[in-house]
Design a protein around this motif. Structure first.
Motif, short mmCIF file in Angstrom:
data_model
loop_
_atom_site.label_atom_id
_atom_site.label_comp_id
_atom_site.label_asym_id
_atom_site.label_seq_id
_atom_site.Cartn_x
_atom_site.Cartn_y
_atom_site.Cartn_z
N LYS B 779 0.93 -1.12 0.21
CA LYS B 779 0.10 0.08 -0.08
C LYS B 779 0.83 1.33 0.01
N THR B 1426 -24.32 23.77 5.73
CA THR B 1426 -23.92 22.48 6.25
C THR B 1426 -25.18 22.07 6.69
N ARG B 1428 -25.50 21.17 9.74
CA ARG B 1428 -25.59 21.82 11.24
C ARG B 1428 -26.66 22.90 11.53
N GLU B 1516 -26.39 1.26 12.23
CA GLU B 1516 -25.14 0.95 11.13
C GLU B 1516 -24.18 0.40 12.13
N SER B 1519 -17.67 1.18 15.34
CA SER B 1519 -16.40 0.52 15.30
C SER B 1519 -16.22 0.01 16.62
N GLU B 1521 -13.67 0.54 18.56
CA GLU B 1521 -13.34 1.33 19.70
C GLU B 1521 -14.54 1.86 20.36
N LEU B 1522 -15.74 2.15 19.50
CA LEU B 1522 -16.93 2.86 20.22
C LEU B 1522 -17.41 1.82 21.12
N GLU B 1525 -15.66 1.66 24.00
CA GLU B 1525 -15.97 2.75 25.03
C GLU B 1525 -17.33 2.64 25.70
#
Lengths: 93, 1623
Positions: B779, B1426, B1428, B1516, B1519, B1521-1522, B1525
């Motif tokens: 890569k 955006t 937001r 969905e 990860s 990690e989530l 956590e």
């Protein structure tokens, strides 16, 4: 760590870009529509470094090599920051 | 070809006036800047409403209205040219135009003062014998008037003798005068005679007419007369300004005019010509005389040929043989081969036959293209820019081609996107040149040559062959070159002085925003000497400069700001590197040059240009026919195919052509740096750039090397045994690559170590393939380069010997400037022998560029300038020296124009205090220093006095004051108006007998009045009423008379920035809600708040007010005239007035040069920082305002169908406002009654508002267009749409075709009638015509084409918009179980965005209906485009709607959304507040969750809970990690046995549950997600039980909470109630 929202990724990119550009500034507003090469005047080498730094930031490897080689096939090999955000968002696990 | 026998003729002077080009310099600048001077016909030439019909079939009308027109009236100063003023007016204006241009031509030649009387000068002018203005008015005065009077008599209008005389007098008065002085001025030949007479020529003067060939035939004759010695100097040229209707009709009848109304010579889509106007004159002398007299010689006429078509089928069709004869005669006379011609200025009329025949004739003369040879002859036609100027066309082309030769530039032609394939240009030597390009020329044996064609209608042909006159190879740069970018350097001996200079420039730019940036740059550069502080700004325009300067000043006002190094071109350094750092020049090699590099620099700097010429010459001696000159691939011909282009691009990578491109471009940049006096302290070359470095350092002699450079490249190109190689650039460091290379089999080597992130590798094909495969696996980014060379590797070993032998024949000297070798990464040795060794070694060993840059840095280099094309080396330096203090800057950058990057380079170097001299930047331009207080206006006014203005259009016979005696006159008020006003509905039945009042023809006026008369006779009983109306009309008339002497203030003329009467004005006007109180009556929506009455919906500047603003602005230009029409009104963008920042309008009115009684007006919103952008972007509003000395008198009123079934409106005017069909407030409520309606017609009564209530302090405004009354148009059309359209019934005015005024603006309280006819309904628009009529029957305004844009709003939006208190927009989301909502009184609402509202003013309008003052500030601060901003707003909408429904259901209270304020407590919990809170008895709980551009909110009114929370999450994959956590191990174990799909869903549910629970408990997730642990969950009900832990458990008594989760489509929604009973 939770998968960051696109908004967060956008801000992350800005932070990385800010460091990368060293003493160069950009007085315009950087928006998701800002072009990395044309507007921020990065060179392709900077893109490589940008990729490296983003990987460091997220502490995971991202398929930049494929992504950039795809880009170089385009008519104009430039990308908007939003595209970069999407790329990271799609590839972050 | 035989040796030429005839003498050469020199063109020594030229002058012209063509569309948008009043002089020679402008003409050339327009050509090279590709200015398209084609416009609609100016109204004073011919009336397009009358004579233009694109669908015309019978030939009575013109199907094209566009062309190249001169500005009219044409200013002429009779005194200056020795003409009696009396003799001018009424004559043929072209006589005076020609006289002026002849003077200009003589002045240009330098002979205006020098020529003595009785000079042997001839003047031959091509001029068509078409009817001119003067002759036409003579015909009208003698024939037409008498005939007209006769017709009037015949019509039976009996006039007394005096009346007839009066009528004739007035008709005559409408024509230009005719006096004895005028008489000669109507004779066509005098056009030439005046010139001879005034300039004292004694050789013959005459006009000739050979149609479009006229002016070249004039040149032909003049040349022969010069050659024969018959005269010593000759002026030849052509004029054509009479594109009158009869003349143009000929071209329409023949079908040779373009129906597409575009003139595109040689293009596939070409369908005909467009007419043009102009005059051009050249001054000719025998060549040897001109040389003897030291005249400036633009070009040499080598040959002129002319011919007729001979016997042909048609007299109008062109014939190949005829054109060929003219061409061959010209080349015969010239004694040259056509194949040496590099530019053809073609006749190119863009008619299909004309162009085809021309290409055919040229091809037959020039020959078809030789096999591989490149097409080398550029072709184009100036007609593409100015139209076909008929007898003046040939000389237009001649002037263009002469200047092309003189300036050595290949000029572009317009509108050719794809040459007509039928012409098969690829088989000819010709290509269509669509770009401005330097005209490079590589041939030593002949100079630049051009051919000019002019072929006349009727089969008369002419061709001129021109040749360059090169005295000593000097390059002429046109004096007025426009730069796309400038550099501005603000200097000072102190920081204050520098800033002061900046501030004064800001002031100047505010006052004179259209100052020439070049002048300003030049002025600032004068003060650089001795300055210790420098701020450089690079900008493309004065406006851009203003913006950047403003930014820089505000940054630098902070003393802490030590430097600005902004990519956009703002540079300031308080500790500049130039004070101590050494300067290094970096010369790039292969891979850096690119197509069209430095093209603009070639056009601006002869030194740059010379470098490219030099390389052409260096190789051209040995060039084979099929080979390309370097400039032919560096600057590829336009419209090359992709394939051709790719092939050319490959040349940059070949050793021989690549080296040529490197040499030319590097030396070109070096020449510029030399020009600005920047000297290097050290030098380095990269690959082929090494050769340049050697020469720059003085090791090799440039001249010697150039002479023999082919020897060097031949060493490589002649070797046939070369191994085939491939080259790969790898984005990785050297070490990594060496590591990989270890495992690659075959010959493969590192060739360049450019920087930490780029290494280039070269190897045999197979080895390279293996290498790239490994890279792919790892890569690692890489890219194969097009190069086939194997430099800097042992693969080049075979060349070492030959190279050494070759280079040793060169003289090699010790370097004069330290030069670094990338082979050794150190400085070159001094001894020539050692240098030679290193020069050979250079090609065998890898380039250690990275290392060498570090060495140079260590040796003190701080400023690295890349001297050559592109910015590759700069990137290498940046990558190598990251984190260090240095500057790397390219002198050229592919992303910018050559000029732009040069400005950046100079800007940053100047700011770094690198010693440089700027004078070179201005050397070839005529710029002037701006001295403060220069007022161009004064000069302008002074000269104007002696000027006469000659109209160029045909005079029109018309009446101005003559009125028929009362009894013979068409009755005013208009009959229909009377019927409408006077006849009650009861008499309707009698109307069946009436003829329909539908004719529009003015000539039938007597008829109509008779009908009226008899009608009224039958209606005796109403005569009294009529009398009354008539009386009131007469009374009112006197009071209206003096309307235009009003002294009241024009309310929208704010600050006048500049005003040049009859030319231009610029105005600033701040819109201020405190002053412009009428705006509150024009809101975008109805009442929106109870608690804050002052809260207004979004306020929008009405179209009608914009019209008023534009009329007021324009009226400043015409102090003595009155506005009579406003046309082409366009609302490109609505101007919303936000409470916070009132917009400043920038208004600019410009008189239309083509029609000096009209002004275009534009309104833009001024960005404080950016200044006015009117010239840069589409203005918000624009229109054209027409002025006259009095109102037009006659008009056709819209016919009224008297028999129709008139109904009254279903709503009264009051209801229209009350029921919010129209949201207008009092001052705009001008509708008083809606009286009569038909299906598409409404008649209404209006009353003008009291004007003293429109503005806060200005009590007596003077309104020129009464925008309130005018707004009735929008209101009636809008109301009609709401009543009659099924969808898209919300409409807003978008534009108006024409508003025509017939009397002064309505006065306060005046009553009027407005009649509206819907004319057209399309999917997007509703268009109406309207008439606004005074009560006395006179028309105030007739409005044509009032266009309202239709909006299709969802029903709920529409209702809400009208009555925001009664309706909601959000949708109830029924996923909340009914039992829950009943017991807990909880409602869930979802609100999202309506995509079609995005970016429209609607979006903001709706937002303003929901938000209070405080929230609006937050909303406006969020990024508008955006997600937001949208999400935030959606959250507010859902929350407010949930609360409103809850309040209504539980307590019957209706609340405006803006009256609900939502604030947050410290834990982020939303707290709703408002006056209504006193009406509720239970606590109100609110929770909001945001999705993707939508939001949900729950509101609960209950005493059974402590809190509630809602959350929504998309299903969905999260990860790892989530997961780690958010969940503890035990929780994750719960998913055991789930398939991946289920797992994703339930992880989302868990997460969502925790969020909802956090909100319900009032702490959110501030203690972390792991303080709530899922212990159990129910797969069926979706209920998830959480047990609290950690800090959260310390805060909350209950340790357990249930959360309901539900799946809805892609989302999980979770609810949690913190119930009391659980306690």
């Amino acid at each position: 760590m939770a998968k960051p929202e696109k908004e967060t990724i956008f801000r992350d990119i800005l932070k990385v870009l800010d460091k990368l550009s060293e003493d160069w500034e950009y007085s315009g507003e950087i928006t998701p529509d800002t072009y990395v090469l044309a507007d921020l005047e990065l060179e392709s080498i900077d893109m490589v470094v940008l990729g490296e730094r983003l990987e460091e930031n997220y502490k995971q490897s991202l398929p930049f090599a494929e992504y950039f080689s795809e880009l170089s096939q385009r008519e104009s090999p430039d990308i908007k920051i939003s595209e970069l955000v999407d790329f990271i968002y799609d590839n972050l696990s | 070809m035989k040796e030429r026998a005839t003498e050469e003729i020199a063109i020594i002077g030229m002058a012209c006036n063509y569309p948008q080009a009043p002089d020679l310099n402008t003409f050339w600048q327009n050509i090279i800047n590709k200015v398209d001077a084609i416009t609609d016909v100016p109204p004073d030439r011919w009336n397009k409403d009358l004579f233009y019909n694109p669908k015309t079939a019978d030939g009575t009308k013109l199907y094209s209205k566009r062309g190249g027109y001169l500005g009219s009236p044409f200013p002429f100063d009779p005194a200056r040219y020795g003409v009696m003023p009396l003799a001018v007016e009424g004559g043929e204006p072209d006589q005076f135009l020609v006289l002026k241009i002849a003077y200009d031509a003589m002045a240009d030649a330098g002979y205006l003062e020098k020529t003595e009387d009785e000079a042997k000068v001839e003047f031959i002018l091509g001029r068509g014998n078409y009817i001119g203005v003067g002759a036409m008015s003579l015909i009208q005065r003698t024939l037409v008037i008498e005939q007209t009077l006769k017709i009037i008599e015949k019509l039976g209008i009996s006039l007394s003798e005096e009346e007839f005389l009066e009528l004739r007098r007035e008709l005559l008065a409408s024509l230009p005068p005719f006096r004895s002085e005028t008489a000669p001025a109507v004779m066509p030949n005098i056009t030439a005679s005046r010139v001879a007479n005034r300039l004292g020529f004694i050789c013959p003067n005459y006009t000739i007419d050979a149609a479009c060939a006229s002016s070249l035939l004039a040149v032909d004759i003049a040349s022969r007369h010069l050659q024969s010695g018959y005269c010593d100097m000759a002026l030849a040229g052509g004029v054509h300004i009479f594109n009158t209707v009869p003349f143009l009709n000929v071209f329409c009848a023949l079908g040779s005019m373009s129906r597409r109304e575009i003139i595109c010579p040689f293009d596939k889509k070409a369908d005909g010509l467009l007419p043009g106007e102009g005059v051009g004159i050249v001054v000719l002398k025998r060549m040897k005389d001109a040389q003897r007299d030291g005249d400036r010689i633009y070009a040499v006429i080598k040959g002129v040929g002319s011919s007729s078509d001979g016997r042909a089928v048609s007299v109008t069709a062109p014939r190949v043989e005829g054109e060929m004869l003219a061409l061959s005669r010209a080349y015969e006379m010239a004694g040259i081969s056509p194949s040496t011609v590099g530019l053809i200025e073609a006749h190119g009329t863009a008619t299909s036959v004309g162009d085809a025949v021309e290409v055919e004739a040229l091809t037959r003369i020039f020959g078809t293209r030789v096999n591989d040879a490149v097409r080398n002859c550029a072709m184009g036609s100036v007609k593409s820019m100015i139209g076909h100027t008929m007898p003046a066309a040939g000389v237009a082309g001649l002037i263009k081609a002469s200047l092309a030769i003189y300036y050595k530039v290949l000029p572009p032609t317009l509108n050719c996107d794809e040459p007509n394939p039928k012409f098969q240009l690829e088989k000819t030597p010709f290509y269509i040149n669509t770009e401005t390009r330097p005209w490079f020329h590589g041939h030593k044996d002949f100079p630049r040559r051009a051919g000019v064609n002019a072929f006349g209608f009727g089969g008369v042909n002419a061709h001129v062959v021109l040749e360059e006159y090169s005295e000593n190879g000097t390059m002429n740069i046109p004096p007025d070159m426009r730069w796309d970018t400038e550099v501005f350097i603000f200097c000072g001996k102190s920081r204050e002085e520098m800033l002061d200079r900046g501030k004064r420039t800001v002031q100047l730019l505010e006052k004179e925003p259209f100052v020439n940036p070049g002048d300003l740059s030049y002025t600032l550069a004068q003060d650089m000497e001795g300055s210790s502080h420098r701020l450089s700004i690079v900008a493309e325009s004065a406006a851009a400069l203003n913006k950047k300067l403003d930014y820089a000043i505000s940054r630098l006002s902070d003393p802490e700001c030590k430097k600005i190094k902004d990519i956009k071109g703002i540079y300031y350094f308080s500790s500049p590197l130039g004070n101590y750092g050494k300067i290094a020049f970096l010369f790039p090699g292969e891979g850096s040059p690119y197509p069209n590099m430095m093209l603009d620099l070639c056009l601006n700097f002869p030194e740059v240009r010379r470098c490219f010429e030099q390389i052409n010459r260096a190789i051209s001696t040995r060039i084979k026919k099929s080979k390309l000159l370097p400039t032919q691939f560096i600057f590829p011909m336009p419209l090359s195919t992709k394939k051709e282009f790719k092939e050319l691009e490959r040349k940059f990578w070949k050793i021989d052509s690549g080296l040529q491109s490197v040499l030319a471009s590097n030396f070109a940049m070096n020449a510029i740096l030399n020009g600005i006096s920047i000297k290097p302290d050290m030098i380095i070359g990269h690959s082929a750039g090494e050769y340049v470095a050697w020469m720059a350092a003085g090791i090799l002699d440039q001249e010697e090397f150039y002479k023999r450079q082919e020897m060097v490249s031949n060493i490589y190109t002649t070797d046939n045994n070369r191994v085939e190689t491939a080259m790969v650039a790898v984005s990785a460091g050297r070490e990594k690559i060496e590591e990989i290379l270890k495992d690659v089999r075959g010959k493969i080597f590192v060739t360049n170590d450019n920087c930490p992130h780029q290494v280039v590798v070269v190897g045999e094909i197979k080895a390279t393939a293996q290498f790239t495969e490994t890279l792919g696996k790892n890569k690692i980014m890489h890219e194969e380069l097009p190069s086939k060379e194997a430099h800097h590797t042992p693969l080049s070993a075979d060349y070492a010997g030959p190279l050494l032998r070759c280079l040793s024949t060169f003289s090699i000297s010790s370097p004069k400037i330290p030069i670094y070798s990338a082979t050794t990464a150190s400085v070159y040795p001094d001894a020539p022998s050692k240098i030679l060794d290193l020069m050979v070694e250079y090609w065998l060993k890898p380039l250690e560029f990275q290392k060498t840059i570090k060495t140079m840095y260590n040796d003190g280099a701080r400023i690295f300038i890349e001297v050559g094309p592109g910015a590759n080396l700069t990137a290498f330096v940046d990558d190598t020296l990251r984190g260090k203090s240095y500057l790397a800057v390219p002198s050229n950058n592919r992303r910018r124009s050559g000029i732009a990057q040069l400005c950046h380079l100079i800007g940053i170097l100047a700011a770094q205090h690198v010693p440089l001299s700027l004078s070179y930047l201005y050397k070839y331009r005529t710029l002037k220093e701006i001295s403060p207080g220069v007022l161009q206006d004064k000069q302008h006014n002074k000269r104007k006095k002696s000027l006469l203005y000659l109209p160029l259009g045909l005079p029109e016979i018309h009446l101005q004051n003559f009125k028929l005696p009362e009894e013979k006159k068409h009755i005013e008020p208009d009959p229909k108006q009377f019927i409408e006003e006077v006849i009650p509905a009861s008499v309707k039945t009698d109307r069946s007998k009436e003829p329909e009042a539908s004719d529009k023809n003015l000539l039938s006026l007597p008829d109509r009045s008779q009908i009226m008369q008899s009608y009224l006779e039958n209606m005796q009983s109403f005569l009294d009423t009529q009398q009354e109306v008539m009386n009131s009309y007469l009374k009112k008339k006197s009071s209206l008379k003096n309307l235009h002497t009003h002294k009241e203030k024009l309310p929208f003329i704010g600050e006048v920035i500049s005003l040049i009467p009859q030319k231009r004005c610029r105005i600033k006007r701040r819109i201020d809600l405190d002053e412009d109180i009428f705006l509150y009556d024009h809101p975008f929506g109805g009442d929106i708040s109870e608690s804050n009455r002052k809260l207004s919906p979004l306020v929008v500047l009405p179209l009608t007010v914009n019209v008023e603003i534009m009329v007021e602005a324009a009226s400043l230009l015409f102090p003595d005239k009155i506005p009579v029409a406003v046309k082409d009104i366009k609302a490109n963008r609505w101007i919303a007035i936000e409470d916070e920042s009132a917009p400043i309008l920038y208004i600019e009115a410009n008189i239309l040069p083509a029609s000096p009684s009209e002004a275009t007006v534009k309104i833009a919103v001024m960005d404080k920082k950016e200044g006015p952008h009117i010239s840069e972007q589409v203005p918000a509003f624009e229109s054209t305002v027409v002025f006259m000395t009095q109102y037009p008198s006659s008009v056709n009123l819209e016919p009224v169908d008297l028999k129709a079934d008139w109904k009254s409106s279903p709503h009264s005017a009051r209801e229209v406002y009350e029921q919010k069909f129209m949201p207008h407030g009092p001052s705009f409520q001008v509708l008083k009654s809606l009286d009569r309606c038909l299906e598409k017609v409404i008649f209404a009564h209006l009353q003008s508002p009291e004007e003293n209530r429109l503005f806060y302090s200005l009590k007596v405004p003077r309104l020129l267009a009464n925008p309130m009354i005018l707004d009735a148009c929008a209101q009636l059309t809008g109301y009609w749409a709401q009543q009659n359209l099924k969808d898209g019934f919300i409409t807003f005015p978008r534009g108006v075709k024409n508003i025509q005024f017939y009397t002064g603006p309505p006065l306060p309280s005046e009553k009027l009638t407005c009649r509206m006819w819907i004319k057209e309904i399309t999917f997007d628009y509703v268009t109406a015509d309207l008439e606004i009529i005074r009560n006395d029957g006179r028309l105030w305004a007739k409005i044509y084409g009032w266009v309202q844009k239709r909006f299709r709003l969802p029903d709920e939006l529409y209702k809400f918009w009208k009555f925001p208190r009664d309706f909601i927009i959000s949708r109830q989301w029924d996923v909340v179980k009914p039992e829950l909502s009943d017991t807990l009184n909880c409602f869930c609402f979802k609100s999202g965005y309506y995509p079609d509202l995005n970016n429209t003013i609607w979006k903001k309008s709706i937002a303003y209906l929901y938000l209070n003052d405080h929230e609006r500030k937050i909303y406006n601060g969020l990024p508008a485009n955006t997600g937001r901003g949208n999400e935030w707003l959606a959250g507010r909408m859902a929350a407010k709607d949930a609360i409103r429904v809850l309040l209504n259901k539980m307590h019957g209270i209706k609340v405006y959304p803006a009256d609900i304020e939502i604030s947050y407590d410290t834990n982020g919990k939303p707290i709703p507040e408002g006056d209504w809170i006193s009406g509720i008895n239970n606590p109100l709980f609110l929770s909001i969750s945001h999705g993707d551009e939508f939001a949900v909110a729950t509101a609960a009114l209950s005493d059974k809970i402590f809190g509630q929370g809602v959350d929504i999450q998309m299903i969905e994959k999260r990860s790892n990690e989530l997961e780690k956590e958010a969940f503890i191990k035990d929780e994750l174990k719960l998913f055991k046995g789930f398939n991946p799909h289920e797992r994703v869903e339930w992880i989302t549910r868990f997460w969502c549950a925790k969020e909802a629970a956090g909100k319900a408990l009032g702490y959110g997730l501030i203690y972390g997600p792991k303080t709530m642990v899922v212990t159990e969950f129910n797969l069926q009900t979706g209920v998830i039980t959480l047990v609290l832990a950690g800090k959260l458990a310390e805060k909350i008594q209950d340790k357990k909470v249930d959360v309901l989760t539900l799946k809805d489509g892609e989302y999980i929604i979770a609810f949690c109630f913190y119930r009391k009973e659980l306690n």
